[in-house]
Design a protein around this motif. Structure first.
Motif, PDB file in Angstrom:
ATOM      1  N   GLN A 101       0.841  -1.194   0.000  1.00  0.00           N
ATOM      2  CA  GLN A 101       0.000   0.000   0.000  1.00  0.00           C
ATOM      3  C   GLN A 101       0.879   1.248   0.000  1.00  0.00           C
ATOM      4  O   GLN A 101       1.797   1.364   0.819  1.00  0.00           O
ATOM      5  N   ASN A 119       3.836   0.624   2.614  1.00  0.00           N
ATOM      6  CA  ASN A 119       3.738  -0.605   3.405  1.00  0.00           C
ATOM      7  C   ASN A 119       3.892  -1.761   2.429  1.00  0.00           C
ATOM      8  O   ASN A 119       3.181  -1.818   1.423  1.00  0.00           O
ATOM      9  N   ARG A 121       4.008  -5.940   1.257  1.00  0.00           N
ATOM     10  CA  ARG A 121       2.983  -6.994   1.295  1.00  0.00           C
ATOM     11  C   ARG A 121       2.895  -7.714   2.634  1.00  0.00           C
ATOM     12  O   ARG A 121       1.913  -8.396   2.905  1.00  0.00           O
TER      13      ARG A 121
END
Length: 132
Positions: A101, A119, A121
């Motif tokens: 993300q 961020n 995985r």
């Protein structure tokens, strides 16, 4: 006092996968040791009871938690990486973004040439910087 190390707790049994991934992305990185849970537990057999790895000389510890917690990783603690080129920054950011993300897309935010925050995985937060 012994060492002071960043410590990553994985709850999905993917500490080893994350270590392999991270050490493949960052030059001069390696897995130093892995101790696994045995058949007697308390974690699932073969998962990481304790491991150590380095990213560009910075040592980390990690585990696969055998206890399910009501929390996970938070972006308020992140791995901060300074890159040597815009290409390096872009490649690392885009690779870490796969299945992850974006928190801050790559841009010039005024405090460096380029910066991005993501961020990955696994839920671990990375700040990727190209300093002036």
């Amino acid at each position: 006092m012994g060492k002071v190390l960043p410590f990553l707790m994985f709850q999905e049994g993917n500490a080893e996968e994350a270590m392999n991934y991270y050490t493949s992305l960052v030059n001069d990185s390696e897995i130093l040791s892995i101790v696994r849970y045995g058949a007697e537990g308390p974690g699932d057999e073969g998962t990481v009871m304790q491991a150590r790895f380095t990213l560009k000389g910075q040592e980390f510890m990690c585990i696969d938690s055998n206890i399910k917690h009501q929390f996970t990783f938070t972006p308020s603690f992140s791995i901060y990486v300074t890159c040597d080129s815009e290409e390096e920054l872009t490649n690392l950011y885009e690779t870490l973004l796969e299945g992850g993300q974006a928190l801050m897309p790559i841009d010039n935010y005024g405090f460096s040439q380029k910066f991005g925050w993501v961020n990955d995985r696994f839920g671990v937060s990375w700040q990727i910087d190209l300093p002036f």
